[in-house]
Design a protein around this motif. Sequence first.
Motif, PDB file in Angstrom:
ATOM      1  N   ARG A  38      -3.082  -5.442   5.690  1.00  0.00           N
ATOM      2  CA  ARG A  38      -3.920  -4.754   4.696  1.00  0.00           C
ATOM      3  C   ARG A  38      -5.388  -4.708   5.137  1.00  0.00           C
ATOM      4  NH1 ARG A  38      -4.304  -0.707   1.354  1.00  0.00           N
ATOM      5  NH2 ARG A  38      -5.263  -1.142  -0.647  1.00  0.00           N
ATOM      6  N   PHE A  41      -5.454  -3.116   9.273  1.00  0.00           N
ATOM      7  CA  PHE A  41      -4.816  -1.867   9.687  1.00  0.00           C
ATOM      8  C   PHE A  41      -4.652  -0.822   8.588  1.00  0.00           C
ATOM      9  CE2 PHE A  41      -3.209  -5.059  12.686  1.00  0.00           C
ATOM     10  CZ  PHE A  41      -3.502  -4.445  13.891  1.00  0.00           C
ATOM     11  N   PHE A  42      -4.734  -1.227   7.329  1.00  0.00           N
ATOM     12  CA  PHE A  42      -4.424  -0.270   6.273  1.00  0.00           C
ATOM     13  C   PHE A  42      -5.523  -0.134   5.221  1.00  0.00           C
ATOM     14  CE2 PHE A  42      -0.281  -1.033   8.099  1.00  0.00           C
ATOM     15  CZ  PHE A  42       0.257   0.245   8.120  1.00  0.00           C
ATOM     16  N   PRO A  43      -6.671   0.390   5.619  1.00  0.00           N
ATOM     17  CA  PRO A  43      -7.698   0.662   4.600  1.00  0.00           C
ATOM     18  C   PRO A  43      -7.276   1.876   3.773  1.00  0.00           C
ATOM     19  CG  PRO A  43      -8.358   1.568   6.713  1.00  0.00           C
ATOM     20  CD  PRO A  43      -7.056   0.843   6.960  1.00  0.00           C
TER      21      PRO A  43
ATOM     22  N   PHE B  80       0.461   0.651   0.951  1.00  0.00           N
ATOM     23  CA  PHE B  80      -0.617   0.613   1.959  1.00  0.00           C
ATOM     24  C   PHE B  80      -0.597   1.913   2.756  1.00  0.00           C
ATOM     25  CE2 PHE B  80      -0.172  -4.299   2.684  1.00  0.00           C
ATOM     26  CZ  PHE B  80      -0.580  -4.507   1.382  1.00  0.00           C
ATOM     27  N   GLU B  81       0.620   2.304   3.148  1.00  0.00           N
ATOM     28  CA  GLU B  81       0.763   3.498   3.995  1.00  0.00           C
ATOM     29  C   GLU B  81       0.343   4.763   3.255  1.00  0.00           C
ATOM     30  OE1 GLU B  81       4.749   3.460   5.610  1.00  0.00           O
ATOM     31  OE2 GLU B  81       4.443   1.454   6.407  1.00  0.00           O
ATOM     32  N   GLY B  83      -2.073   5.083   1.191  1.00  0.00           N
ATOM     33  CA  GLY B  83      -3.530   5.150   1.220  1.00  0.00           C
ATOM     34  C   GLY B  83      -4.098   5.408   2.596  1.00  0.00           C
ATOM     35  N   THR B  84      -3.403   4.926   3.629  1.00  0.00           N
ATOM     36  CA  THR B  84      -3.934   5.055   4.983  1.00  0.00           C
ATOM     37  C   THR B  84      -3.373   6.275   5.713  1.00  0.00           C
ATOM     38  OG1 THR B  84      -4.121   2.661   5.104  1.00  0.00           O
ATOM     39  CG2 THR B  84      -4.232   3.848   7.188  1.00  0.00           C
ATOM     40  N   ASN B  85      -2.068   6.374   5.754  1.00  0.00           N
ATOM     41  CA  ASN B  85      -1.440   7.413   6.569  1.00  0.00           C
ATOM     42  C   ASN B  85      -1.187   8.715   5.816  1.00  0.00           C
ATOM     43  OD1 ASN B  85      -0.330   4.573   7.353  1.00  0.00           O
ATOM     44  ND2 ASN B  85      -0.343   5.783   9.224  1.00  0.00           N
ATOM     45  N   THR B 490       0.778  -0.003  14.513  1.00  0.00           N
ATOM     46  CA  THR B 490       1.352  -0.592  13.297  1.00  0.00           C
ATOM     47  C   THR B 490       2.866  -0.408  13.247  1.00  0.00           C
ATOM     48  OG1 THR B 490       0.670   1.412  12.161  1.00  0.00           O
ATOM     49  CG2 THR B 490      -0.694  -0.528  11.817  1.00  0.00           C
TER      50      THR B 490
END
Lengths: 67, 520
Positions: A38, A41-43, B80-81, B83-85, B490
């Motif tokens: 978190r 790697f995952f902002p 998480f993904e 929001g990011t990817n 990741t």
Amino acid sequence: MFKKVIRFYADGFRNMTWGRRLWGIILIKLFIMFAILRLLFFPDILKQQFDNDEERSNHVLEQLINP
Amino acid sequence: MFDSIDISLVDWSRGQFALTAMFHWLFVPLTIGLSFIVAFMHSIYVKSGDEAWKKITKFWMKLFGINFAIGVSTGIILEFEFGTNWSNYSWFVGDIFGAPLAIEGILAFFMESTFVAIMFFGWNKVSKRFHLASSWLTAFGASLSALWILVANAWMQHPVGTLFNPDTARNEMINFWDVIFSEMAVNKFLHTVTSGFLLASVFVIGVSAWFLLHKREVLFAGRSTVVASVFGVIAGVATIFTGDASARIVAREQPIKFAAMEALYEGQSHAPLVAIGAMKSDTSQESYTRENFIFKIEIPNALSYMVFLTPNGFVPGIGDLVYGNREQGIMAYEEKIERGAVAIQTLKELKRARERDDEVTYQALREKFHDPEWLDTYYRYFGYGYYQNREIGELVPNVKMSFYAFHIMVILGIHFLILSGLALWLSLKNRWGRHKWLLWVAIMTIPLPWIASEAGWVVTEMGRQPWVVYELLPTLSAVTRLHPGAVQVTFWIFLATFTALFIAEIKIIVTQIKKGPGGQ
């Protein structure tokens, strides 16, 4: 009441004969997920790059109309 | 339009999401199904007071606990993904996902976690009835958690109850009940839950068969088999019915996915269902109107009957859907692309009008996004607009993957129902443990429900490509423009972590099974 609840959980965990290794795995998993993945790697990209919802809307709209 | 996008970024992002979702799904169906089997066993113990049932309940509860503990929160990685990817996608659907996921977090997750603790730690500490209630509430909590996620997924497959706000680029919920009770959502939930019951039943039957094969804990294994096989038969039949209803909904709302599931290239009335088949390996994606099988065994009229409940119904093939079929009133993709491009251009003009403070043009264009006729004529095809000047084949899902995944799921599902039926029938005649080969079949079947369940999701998710939100947002425009290398890093971290966790779970579960109910 609150003390009773705490004691209930504490006794439960203390008396677990089969769960120690399991709890070790869970804690490692949670550490990897929240402390490493978190944070590093995952902002949340839109929150990180823009200050408010209007800017975020504008950015996504631009991406949608000018892909 | 997407010349600037690195396709490998899209592929890696999809691969990463698929890896995470499929890993998460290793735990979910067993949690859903086994929780109800445990609650049922617990009920028998409380009603009968028989200590043998307590032992049975505690053993399966322990396996449920291991699965729950290792699986819990693996789904958070998906968020998480998002929001990011998948930041464009997250913004686009934010309001729709927000409500169901918030309800899941507050209601289901806390309900589940609270009662899981009472279920495990409550033996001899709380009253028998409260303890039993906790087991049932844990089970309902698990299904309730799944409900909200499946509602969100169903909306992505068939967006209803929402209106696109062209100022914010977000979909806003206008009718909560339309979202929750859409036919797609209700059916998806029922099919997922019943298949979870079936998966757990096969797991219990298989593990019990291992004990019977080794002539250990025969009473425990026999009783467990009876309970699981009753669950298995009921769940198996329910899974077939919900699966059948699901196929009808898909045929109506996502016809190209349905055609891909059956590898139906040329539409026809009296369409046969391919029971088993092998597709050619050198399929070109250039034409979608040709025969494509090395061999196949068909059931005449069955596909038409499945969709329309009459053999005369015309089931469109991939060719009809891509190139259109005027006779059947099917619009060609070229026309959908043109209409989608109009919708995108309108959105562009609206934004520019707002930027230059041209209130009259802005209001006129904004009106369109509230006009049902315009929405139905143009906005409905919004996503197709991104495929102007692109290969039309990109709008067709992977046919082979959809076909094989669908057939693997169906064939295995039938196998599970037959196995559960046989286990029940022979158990009632007191002959289940006498056929070694059958016990071996039950043991060898243990991993197969996971393959069937994952295959079901492959059909659902690969079959709807290229859409993230059906016909509105393609995967290409949903992805965040990151460096593909970052996504790859990741991906490999996940692969290593998930593999380690998976091995750990298998080891812990196998150790506990070997100890048996006597080794509490």
